[in-house]
Scaffold this active site. Structure first.
Site, mmCIF file in Angstrom:
data_model
loop_
_atom_site.group_PDB
_atom_site.id
_atom_site.type_symbol
_atom_site.label_atom_id
_atom_site.label_comp_id
_atom_site.label_asym_id
_atom_site.label_seq_id
_atom_site.Cartn_x
_atom_site.Cartn_y
_atom_site.Cartn_z
ATOM 1 N N LYS A 1 2.815 -14.866 4.016
ATOM 2 C CA LYS A 1 3.190 -15.699 2.875
ATOM 3 C C LYS A 1 4.708 -15.842 2.924
ATOM 4 O O LYS A 1 5.420 -15.545 1.961
ATOM 5 C CB LYS A 1 2.678 -15.043 1.576
ATOM 6 C CG LYS A 1 2.833 -15.887 0.330
ATOM 7 C CD LYS A 1 1.996 -17.159 0.305
ATOM 8 C CE LYS A 1 2.311 -17.981 -0.919
ATOM 9 N NZ LYS A 1 1.669 -19.323 -0.898
ATOM 10 N N ASP B 1 -12.399 -9.288 3.437
ATOM 11 C CA ASP B 1 -13.590 -9.392 2.583
ATOM 12 C C ASP B 1 -14.180 -10.799 2.704
ATOM 13 O O ASP B 1 -15.401 -10.980 2.771
ATOM 14 C CB ASP B 1 -13.263 -9.073 1.119
ATOM 15 C CG ASP B 1 -13.495 -7.599 0.780
ATOM 16 O OD1 ASP B 1 -13.385 -6.754 1.694
ATOM 17 O OD2 ASP B 1 -13.785 -7.295 -0.401
ATOM 18 N N ASP C 1 -2.826 -18.386 1.914
ATOM 19 C CA ASP C 1 -3.674 -19.234 1.065
ATOM 20 C C ASP C 1 -4.370 -20.303 1.917
ATOM 21 O O ASP C 1 -5.559 -20.583 1.746
ATOM 22 C CB ASP C 1 -2.880 -19.852 -0.102
ATOM 23 C CG ASP C 1 -1.506 -20.392 0.297
ATOM 24 O OD1 ASP C 1 -1.076 -20.162 1.449
ATOM 25 O OD2 ASP C 1 -0.869 -21.047 -0.540
ATOM 26 N N TYR D 1 0.787 -1.226 0.000
ATOM 27 C CA TYR D 1 0.000 0.000 0.000
ATOM 28 C C TYR D 1 0.823 1.283 0.000
ATOM 29 O O TYR D 1 0.276 2.364 -0.181
ATOM 30 C CB TYR D 1 -0.948 0.016 1.216
ATOM 31 C CG TYR D 1 -2.211 -0.768 0.989
ATOM 32 C CD1 TYR D 1 -2.196 -2.153 0.956
ATOM 33 C CD2 TYR D 1 -3.430 -0.124 0.792
ATOM 34 C CE1 TYR D 1 -3.345 -2.878 0.740
ATOM 35 C CE2 TYR D 1 -4.589 -0.839 0.583
ATOM 36 C CZ TYR D 1 -4.543 -2.214 0.548
ATOM 37 O OH TYR D 1 -5.696 -2.918 0.331
ATOM 38 N N ASP E 1 -6.369 -6.946 3.803
ATOM 39 C CA ASP E 1 -7.436 -6.425 2.947
ATOM 40 C C ASP E 1 -8.220 -7.579 2.343
ATOM 41 O O ASP E 1 -9.449 -7.599 2.357
ATOM 42 C CB ASP E 1 -6.829 -5.553 1.847
ATOM 43 C CG ASP E 1 -7.887 -5.058 0.881
ATOM 44 O OD1 ASP E 1 -8.918 -4.552 1.352
ATOM 45 O OD2 ASP E 1 -7.705 -5.210 -0.345
HETATM 46 C C1 IPM Z 1 -10.696 -1.423 2.536
HETATM 47 C C2 IPM Z 1 -10.733 -0.955 1.114
HETATM 48 C C3 IPM Z 1 -9.542 -0.029 0.874
HETATM 49 C C4 IPM Z 1 -8.300 -0.831 1.145
HETATM 50 C C5 IPM Z 1 -9.507 0.595 -0.526
HETATM 51 C C6 IPM Z 1 -10.779 1.341 -0.848
HETATM 52 C C7 IPM Z 1 -8.308 1.511 -0.693
HETATM 53 O O1 IPM Z 1 -10.740 -2.015 0.249
HETATM 54 O O2 IPM Z 1 -10.853 -0.577 3.431
HETATM 55 O O3 IPM Z 1 -10.519 -2.611 2.763
HETATM 56 O O4 IPM Z 1 -7.811 -1.536 0.256
HETATM 57 O O5 IPM Z 1 -7.804 -0.756 2.266
HETATM 58 MN MN MN Z 2 -10.805 -3.927 1.223
#
Ligand code: IPM
Ligand code: MN
Length: 352
Positions: A188, A249, A221, A137, A245
């Site tokens: 990793k 999700d 993974d 990042y 990140d």
């Molecule tokens: C999150 C989002 C952000 C990230 C993006 C929008 C830059 O995906 O907060 O997880 O990757 O951190």
């Molecule tokens: Mn994200």
């Protein structure tokens, strides 16, 4: 009475709608538990950028430093090129304020549907401590011979001793303070033999200071596999920015979806920013259809972080009650209750 100055950045898309409900609920909790929130709104985001060309004002960080906490709805606009608002606003705030922890609870609440068969609330209850200022990042890299057949693109992964150590330490402390038992390092290191070798060394070294806590390690993974197959194995996961990140999700999905996944960008020594994990979902913007629970739960994390634990707990309990008693049937946008109806309901439960 304690008064907290909150900087609110409603942002883009559904951001303003869900942030409004989160603030409504936070106000109800503040009222009930005897503190005061003083709100100041900032209109930064896609529309402001399109109208003025400005992402953040030059003195944005100085302006913000006067606040006790920040609340952010969502950033992302369909008319702005991908990456511009993300880097220019969200990442600049996280980096500029050194919010080095991204705390993301993955908790399946009673009454919520999970795509994992035979798993329930007792199986899905862990917290991801995502390092929030380093890894891929940092934006170090560049192009060479861009647009030609010989093009080279380089994007560097950065891990610093200080950055890794403070994240790892935070994870162990978080585990201890919250009565949790185990910290799992997600990396990793079998391939990233420099950046994640540092993570390995720091994790096991710092871990020695916590003899009472269980320590574990899995490659990212494998982690994605176990999060689906055996989520009950996880208690606290600590990981770098990029991997964090991605796995959060997945975490959001197993806890019922983006509609419930809360997050906090923490600077434990400074100013922290609370935001749902979800984005601005432009197609639902302005329709009063988005689910504000993730935003509301993030406001709960904010209250707790301000030191108002009772208020924070009350917000979480109100969410649990609303879901557990079947008042909110779906976490997706466009359920039978509107955005503001859900906010009203949670406020009512918090005030009871
Ligand atoms: C999150 C989002 C952000 C990230 C993006 C929008 C830059 O995906 O907060 O997880 O990757 O951190
Ligand atoms: Mn994200």
């Amino acid at each position: 009475m304690a008064t907290y100055k909150i900087a609110v950045i409603p942002g883009d898309g559904i951001g303003p709608e869900v942030a409004a409900e989160a603030i409504k609920v936070a106000q109800a909790a503040a009222k009930k538990y005897g503190c005061k929130l003083e709100l100041t709104y900032f209109n930064w985001g896609g529309d402001h950028y399109l109208a003025t060309g400005e992402l953040l004002p030059e003195d944005a960080l100085d302006q913000l430093k006067k606040f006790d906490a920040m609340y952010l709805g969502a950033i992302g606009h369909p008319k702005v090129k991908t990456g511009v608002l993300e880097k220019g606003i969200l990442l600049n705030l996280r980096f500029g304020l050194d919010q080095y922890i991204n705390l993301r609870p993955v908790k399946l609440y009673p009454g919520v549907w999970t795509p994992l068969k035979d798993k329930g609330p007792k199986d899905i209850d862990f917290v991801v401590v995502r390092e929030n200022t380093e890894s891929l990042y940092v934006g170090i890299g560049g192009f060479f011979k861009k647009g030609t057949p010989d093009e080279v693109a380089i994007q560097e992964m950065v891990a610093t001793r200080k950055g890794v150590e403070r994240a790892v330490r935070y994870a162990f402390e978080f585990c201890r303070k919250n009565g949790r038992k185990k910290v799992t390092l997600c990396d990793k290191s079998n391939v990233l033999t420099y950046a994640h070798d540092l993570w390995q060394r720091v994790f096991w070294e710092v871990g020695e200071e916590y003899p009472a806590l269980e320590k574990d390690h899995a490659h990212v993974d494998a982690i994605t596999m176990w999060m689906v197959k055996n989520p009950e194995w996880f208690d606290v996961i600590v990981t770098d920015n990029m991997l964090g990140d991605i796995i959060t999700d997945l975490g959001a999905m197993i806890q019922g979806g983006m509609g419930i996944a809360a997050g906090a960008n923490l600077n434990p020594e400074g100013l922290s920013m609370f935001e749902p994990i979800h984005g601005s979902a432009p197609k639902y913007a302005g329709l009063n259809k988005a689910n504000p629970l993730a935003a509301i739960a993030s406001a709960g994390l904010m209250m707790e972080n301000l030191g108002e634990k009772k208020a924070g707990d009350a917000i979480e309990q109100a969410i649990i009650k609303a879901l557990g008693e079947g008042h909110i049937k779906t976490l997706s946008a466009g359920g039978e209750k509107s955005t503001s109806e859900i906010g009203d309901l949670i406020s009512e439960f918090v005030s009871e």
